[in-house]
Write an enzyme that holds these catalytic residues in place. Structure first.
Site, PDB file in Angstrom:
ATOM      1  N   HIS A   1       0.839  -1.196   0.000  1.00 22.94           N
ATOM      2  CA  HIS A   1       0.000   0.000   0.000  1.00 22.94           C
ATOM      3  C   HIS A   1       0.864   1.231   0.000  1.00 22.94           C
ATOM      4  CE1 HIS A   1      -2.408  -3.192   1.836  1.00 22.94           C
ATOM      5  NE2 HIS A   1      -3.287  -2.742   0.981  1.00 22.94           N
TER       6      HIS A   1
ATOM      7  N   ASP B   1      -4.525   6.964   2.815  1.00 22.57           N
ATOM      8  CA  ASP B   1      -5.924   7.035   2.371  1.00 22.57           C
ATOM      9  C   ASP B   1      -6.863   7.650   3.412  1.00 22.57           C
ATOM     10  OD1 ASP B   1      -5.956   5.094   4.281  1.00 22.57           O
ATOM     11  OD2 ASP B   1      -6.986   3.594   3.082  1.00 22.57           O
TER      12      ASP B   1
ATOM     13  N   GLY C   1      -7.464  10.715   4.469  1.00 18.83           N
ATOM     14  CA  GLY C   1      -8.231  11.900   4.046  1.00 18.83           C
ATOM     15  C   GLY C   1      -9.393  11.517   3.156  1.00 18.83           C
ATOM     16  N   ARG C   2      -9.083  10.716   2.144  1.00 20.79           N
ATOM     17  CA  ARG C   2     -10.117  10.268   1.206  1.00 20.79           C
ATOM     18  C   ARG C   2     -11.215   9.481   1.927  1.00 20.79           C
ATOM     19  NH1 ARG C   2     -12.583  10.660  -3.287  1.00 20.79           N
ATOM     20  NH2 ARG C   2     -12.375  12.762  -2.517  1.00 20.79           N
TER      21      ARG C   2
ATOM     22  N   THR D   1     -10.026   1.099   7.967  1.00 26.44           N
ATOM     23  CA  THR D   1     -10.209   0.913   9.396  1.00 26.44           C
ATOM     24  C   THR D   1     -11.062   2.013   9.981  1.00 26.44           C
ATOM     25  OG1 THR D   1      -7.900   0.286   9.359  1.00 26.44           O
ATOM     26  CG2 THR D   1      -8.948   0.382  11.494  1.00 26.44           C
TER      27      THR D   1
ATOM     28  N   GLY E   1     -12.202  -2.483  17.508  1.00 24.01           N
ATOM     29  CA  GLY E   1     -10.811  -2.291  17.086  1.00 24.01           C
ATOM     30  C   GLY E   1      -9.802  -2.955  17.999  1.00 24.01           C
TER      31      GLY E   1
ATOM     32  N   ASP F   1      -1.168  10.780  15.098  1.00 24.36           N
ATOM     33  CA  ASP F   1      -1.999   9.762  14.472  1.00 24.36           C
ATOM     34  C   ASP F   1      -3.109  10.413  13.645  1.00 24.36           C
ATOM     35  OD1 ASP F   1      -3.065   6.995  14.177  1.00 24.36           O
ATOM     36  OD2 ASP F   1      -4.780   7.959  15.139  1.00 24.36           O
TER      37      ASP F   1
HETATM   38  P1  ADP Z   1      -6.585   2.230   7.182  1.00 26.97           P
HETATM   39  O1  ADP Z   1      -5.721   2.062   8.387  1.00 26.97           O
HETATM   40  O2  ADP Z   1      -7.412   1.032   6.891  1.00 26.97           O
HETATM   41  O3  ADP Z   1      -5.844   2.773   6.015  1.00 26.97           O
HETATM   42  P2  ADP Z   1      -7.540   4.902   7.696  1.00 26.97           P
HETATM   43  O4  ADP Z   1      -6.263   5.375   7.095  1.00 26.97           O
HETATM   44  O5  ADP Z   1      -8.780   5.530   7.192  1.00 26.97           O
HETATM   45  O6  ADP Z   1      -7.674   3.338   7.598  1.00 26.97           O
HETATM   46  O7  ADP Z   1      -7.514   5.148   9.251  1.00 26.97           O
HETATM   47  C1  ADP Z   1      -6.341   5.049   9.986  1.00 26.97           C
HETATM   48  C2  ADP Z   1      -6.665   5.382  11.420  1.00 26.97           C
HETATM   49  O8  ADP Z   1      -7.505   4.396  11.975  1.00 26.97           O
HETATM   50  C3  ADP Z   1      -5.449   5.411  12.302  1.00 26.97           C
HETATM   51  O9  ADP Z   1      -4.824   6.657  12.257  1.00 26.97           O
HETATM   52  C4  ADP Z   1      -6.040   5.121  13.686  1.00 26.97           C
HETATM   53  O10 ADP Z   1      -6.473   6.298  14.323  1.00 26.97           O
HETATM   54  C5  ADP Z   1      -7.276   4.336  13.370  1.00 26.97           C
HETATM   55  N1  ADP Z   1      -7.130   2.931  13.765  1.00 26.97           N
HETATM   56  C6  ADP Z   1      -6.432   1.970  13.141  1.00 26.97           C
HETATM   57  N2  ADP Z   1      -6.572   0.803  13.792  1.00 26.97           N
HETATM   58  C7  ADP Z   1      -7.367   1.051  14.849  1.00 26.97           C
HETATM   59  C8  ADP Z   1      -7.889   0.265  15.917  1.00 26.97           C
HETATM   60  N3  ADP Z   1      -7.628  -1.028  16.003  1.00 26.97           N
HETATM   61  N4  ADP Z   1      -8.668   0.868  16.844  1.00 26.97           N
HETATM   62  C9  ADP Z   1      -8.941   2.173  16.762  1.00 26.97           C
HETATM   63  N5  ADP Z   1      -8.490   2.966  15.779  1.00 26.97           N
HETATM   64  C10 ADP Z   1      -7.715   2.413  14.848  1.00 26.97           C
HETATM   65 MG    MG Z   2      -4.909   4.585   5.943  1.00 28.79          MG
END
Ligand code: ADP
Ligand code: MG
Length: 581
Positions: free
Chosen positions: A221, A401, A403-404, A445, A487, A556
């Site tokens: 990714h 990703d 922001g999107r 996520t 989570g 984060d």
């Molecule tokens: P992805 O990680 O699938 O690319 P996003 O980029 O949209 O999804 O979101 C990332 C955010 O998700 C991280 O910055 C964190 O705050 C949150 N996150 C990731 N894993 C968890 C979890 N297990 N519990 C709570 N928040 C989480």
């Molecule tokens: Mg992400």
């Protein structure tokens, strides 16, 4: 930097849908679109296990390219580098199920684990036996003592191929699950990159590799590598990859399936030059290569680089690895002319049509539903405004990703909320529908977690009761509890929870003495401060974890977006927010 670039698209927001539409048109003899992804063009024979794979897009031929005889029955298709939604996985699984149960298999990424996990729960509740096998082949992403934390990269192809062949041979669900686990246990991959990849519509790659250098151990990714080394010659690279992968061999010598995989912009000729020296090195080490594949099987948009995957075979795995398959992107041998296979009827598109009806609600609850809808609108606006900042934060150690995902999710959420509000829904229904739409549109996520949070907050408010400050405080707590439960993160893991928990604590404390708008504002200060404070933390969960050291110094992204969202909601609550429509 103009080298890395995805150039051909219309509206970047439509890239995944448009790519999928073209793919399905082209391969209509083999695959058919269903909501959430694709399935084979033929019905799953009664009693056959359905192997359903998936993940985000940007990896073609993974994952929709290997749907077909001898391989997958269906692929769930998410946005670029983003987990598909729970509803997508359910939809594809139901379309693929032939009564023999469903095996979900996908790379080990938090968003996919949560969305497929929720889908598995719901499918089981409906009587469809569903199992899950995560792919964890990437030796760079965690140590040998933490194999369950490793992510899936090109080894996906091996595990899906072997599971698909077993299902085709008539294995039952226990059997398909068993060989998929065995295949994953015996598969190892290491990848390298020479240049980053660019999400369609963005003009900067997700990461850069300095000229003359090579990133080792990257993910698919665009997660940066875990080490940087001088750019090697082809022979040196072959040596580097073979020795790293064989260092983890579960056996001395034997027969191995091998993939030398191009990541997107590494030419086949370059791969052949590397292969020329991979094969003899494996032979020197006592391994006999069976049915190797050299080419693009699991890519990462336009990333330059390659990976070496080895599956250490036993007799059963070898038979399944070499079994015939006929799919759009991969053919091996010839699958029995499936003259008896029943072509699917074109799916009636109306089946997914929404039922606009909403449960009865009190006037008080409807009034709050109006405020909730405006609050969601304010969140959507804030996310649009900060989209590129959130993308940047997420690209430091994540996949860029965020922001999107937040823009897509919040906009879908507010649309669903508006529709429900206009149909006379109360606050619970508005929040639940917004949550479902958020999760379904955002993927990833954060999408599934925000979706679950909104739904849980809605459940606490109900559609009938009068709603006071104390109820709002409890609804916020319920939403956050849902994030924690799904989570499985703890405060300090460097996730959105690190902003959510201080927010909820401050809101609870302040609401005892202050008006809701004032308490909300104080809680937002606490959330934003905590979000910035996550810069010092090292991630222990989620996509950023393998790159923990790169993440230190950057807050984060999910914690930052939560703070922004609460600031926007506060403006609605205090009446400062002007409707921009
Ligand atoms: P992805 O990680 O699938 O690319 P996003 O980029 O949209 O999804 O979101 C990332 C955010 O998700 C991280 O910055 C964190 O705050 C949150 N996150 C990731 N894993 C968890 C979890 N297990 N519990 C709570 N928040 C989480
Ligand atoms: Mg992400």
């Amino acid at each position: 930097m103009s080298a890395a670039m995805t150039r051909l698209f219309n509206d970047p927001a439509d890239f995944t849908e448009e790519a999928l539409a073209g793919f399905v048109q082209l391969h209509a003899d083999l695959v058919q679109a269903v909501p959430g992804g694709v399935v084979r063009a033929t019905e799953t024979p009664p009693g056959k296990v359905a192997v359903v794979i998936g993940g985000g897009s940007g990896h073609y031929p993974a994952f929709c390219g290997v749907v077909g005889d001898g391989f997958a029955d269906g692929a769930v298709v998410g946005n670029i580098f983003t987990s598909p939604a729970t509803s997508d996985a359910i939809s594809v699984a139901k379309a693929a199920d032939g009564g023999g149960g469903v095996l979900f298999s996908f790379g080990n990424y938090a968003g996919d684990v949560m969305n497929f996990g929720l889908a598995q729960q719901r499918l089981r509740a409906e009587g469809i036996d569903t199992r899950t096998v995560l792919v964890t082949d990437d030796i760079a992403s965690a140590g040998r003592d933490e194999v369950h934390k490793r992510r899936g990269i090109a080894g996906d192809f091996v595990v899906f191929k072997i599971a698909g062949a077993a299902a085709e041979e008539g294995y039952d669900l226990d059997g398909v699950e068993r060989v998929a686990i065995a295949a994953n246990d015996r598969t190892r991959t290491l990848g390298v990159a020479f240049a980053g990849c660019t999400i369609p519509g963005q003009d900067e790659p997700l990461f850069q590799v300095p000229a003359g250098r090579m990133a080792v151990g990257l993910g698919i990714h665009g997660e940066p590598g875990i080490a940087e080394e001088p750019q090697p010659t082809a022979d040196e690279l072959a040596e580097r990859l073979v020795s790293a992968v064989l260092a983890e061999a579960p056996q001395d010598g034997g027969r191995v399936g091998v993939i030398l995989n191009g990541l997107g912009t590494t030419k086949y000729e370059e791969l052949f030059v590397v292969w020329r020296s991979v094969a003899p090195r494996l032979a020197d080490a006592g391994f006999e290569v069976v049915a190797p594949e050299v080419g693009e099987l699991v890519t990462s948009l336009d990333m330059a680089g390659c990976s070496l995957t080895v599956v250490f075979l036993d007799e059963e795995l070898e038979r399944l690895w070499t079994a015939p398959a006929t799919t759009p992107a991969f053919r091996r041998g010839s699958t029995a002319a499936s003259g008896s296979a029943q072509r699917r009827r074109p799916e009636d598109a109306a089946s997914a049509a929404d039922d606009d009806g909403v449960p009865d609600a009190s006037d008080a609850s409807k009034a709050v539903a109006g405020t909730v809808t405006r609050a969601l609108g304010a969140i959507a606006e804030a996310m649009r405004e900060h989209e590129s900042e959130l993308a940047r934060l997420d690209s430091v150690a994540g996949d860029g990703d965020h922001g999107r995902g937040m823009v897509r999710g919040s906009h879908a959420g507010v649309e669903a909320a508006e529709a429900a509000r206009d149909a006379g829904a109360g606050s619970a229904t508005v929040l639940r529908r917004a949550g479902d739409a958020w999760g379904a549109s955002a993927g990833g996520t954060s999408g599934v977690l925000w979706g679950a949070a909104l739904a849980a907050a809605g459940d606490r408010l109900g559609d009938e009761a009068e709603i006071g400050s104390a109820d709002v405080v409890e609804a916020v707590a319920a939403g956050i509890a849902a994030v924690r439960e799904l989570g499985k993160a703890e405060p300090g893991d460097k996730t959105m929870l690190d902003a959510m928990v201080p927010f909820a604590d401050a809101l609870t404390a302040e609401a005892e003495q202050k008006s809701l708008p004032d308490a909300w504002s104080a809680a937002t200060d606490a959330a934003e401060q905590a979000a910035q404070g996550t810069a010092e933390l090292s991630p222990r969960i989620g996509r950023a974890r393998p790159l923990a050291h790169k993440s230190v110094g950057t807050p984060d992204p999910g914690a930052v977006s939560f703070g922004l969202a609460m600031r926007a909601v506060g403006q609605v609550i205090s009446g400062e927010h002007e409707e921009s429509a």
